[in-house]
Write an enzyme that holds these catalytic residues in place. Structure first.
Site, PDB file in Angstrom:
ATOM      1  N   HIS A 105       0.557  -1.188  -0.072  1.00 23.58           N
ATOM      2  CA  HIS A 105       0.091   0.009   0.025  1.00 23.58           C
ATOM      3  C   HIS A 105       0.844   1.215  -0.043  1.00 23.58           C
ATOM      4  O   HIS A 105       2.062   1.359   0.619  1.00 23.58           O
ATOM      5  CB  HIS A 105      -0.703   0.069   1.173  1.00 23.58           C
ATOM      6  N   GLU A 107       0.607   3.607   1.697  1.00 19.66           N
ATOM      7  CA  GLU A 107       0.887   4.220   3.268  1.00 19.66           C
ATOM      8  C   GLU A 107       2.009   3.305   3.847  1.00 19.66           C
ATOM      9  O   GLU A 107       2.791   3.828   4.469  1.00 19.66           O
ATOM     10  CB  GLU A 107      -0.482   3.922   4.138  1.00 19.66           C
TER      11      GLU A 107
END
Length: 119
Positions: A105, A107
Site C-alpha cells: 500500500h 501508506e
C-alpha cells in the site's frame, strides 16, 4: 491547463472590472491551503505507482511539512507489478484477486521511507 483565461477584447475599464470580479489576489487564489497542497502532492505521487490496478499516493506530513511520500507498488528488490511480476494484476480487472496482489500500500511504502531516513 490554466485555471482561467483572461481575454482583453473590450475597453480597458471592462478588463479591470473583469479582473476585480475574479478576485485573484485573495489568499487561496494565489496559493492553495495546506490540505489542497498535500492532496495535489498525493495525486502526483500516485502517478509513480507500478501497480496495474490501483494508482494511490500517500503524503506523510508533520507540522505542515512533508516527511515522506509513498505509492503502491512492489517491495524494493522485487520485479515491478507492471513488468509482469504480479499475476493477479496482470490478469486485468476481471481476473485475479486484489487481496493477493504483491503490491504494498502507498501508506506502507511511506512509513518504510520514514524508517529508512531515521536509521
Amino acid at each position: 491547463m490554466a485555471d482561467f483565461t483572461i481575454m482583453n477584447s473590450s475597453k480597458e475599464e471592462n478588463l479591470y472590472k473583469y479582473l476585480s470580479a475574479l478576485d485573484i489576489m485573495r489568499p487561496d487564489g494565489l496559493r492553495p491551503d495546506y490540505d489542497t497542497y498535500f492532496m495535489y502532492l498525493a495525486e502526483l505521487v500516485a502517478s509513480r505507482t507500478n501497480c496495474i490496478k490501483r494508482k494511490v499516493g500517500c503524503v506523510l506530513v508533520k507540522d505542515s511539512r512533508v516527511i515522506a511520500t509513498g505509492y503502491n507498488g512492489t517491495a524494493k528488490g522485487l520485479k515491478n507489478c507492471n513488468d509482469g511480476n504480479c499475476k493477479e494484476c496482470s490478469q486485468g480487472e476481471s481476473g485475479g484477486k486484489s487481496s493477493t496482489c504483491l503490491c504494498l500500500h502507498a501508506e506502507e511504502n511511506a512509513l518504510l521511507e520514514v524508517g529508512r531516513e531515521n536509521k
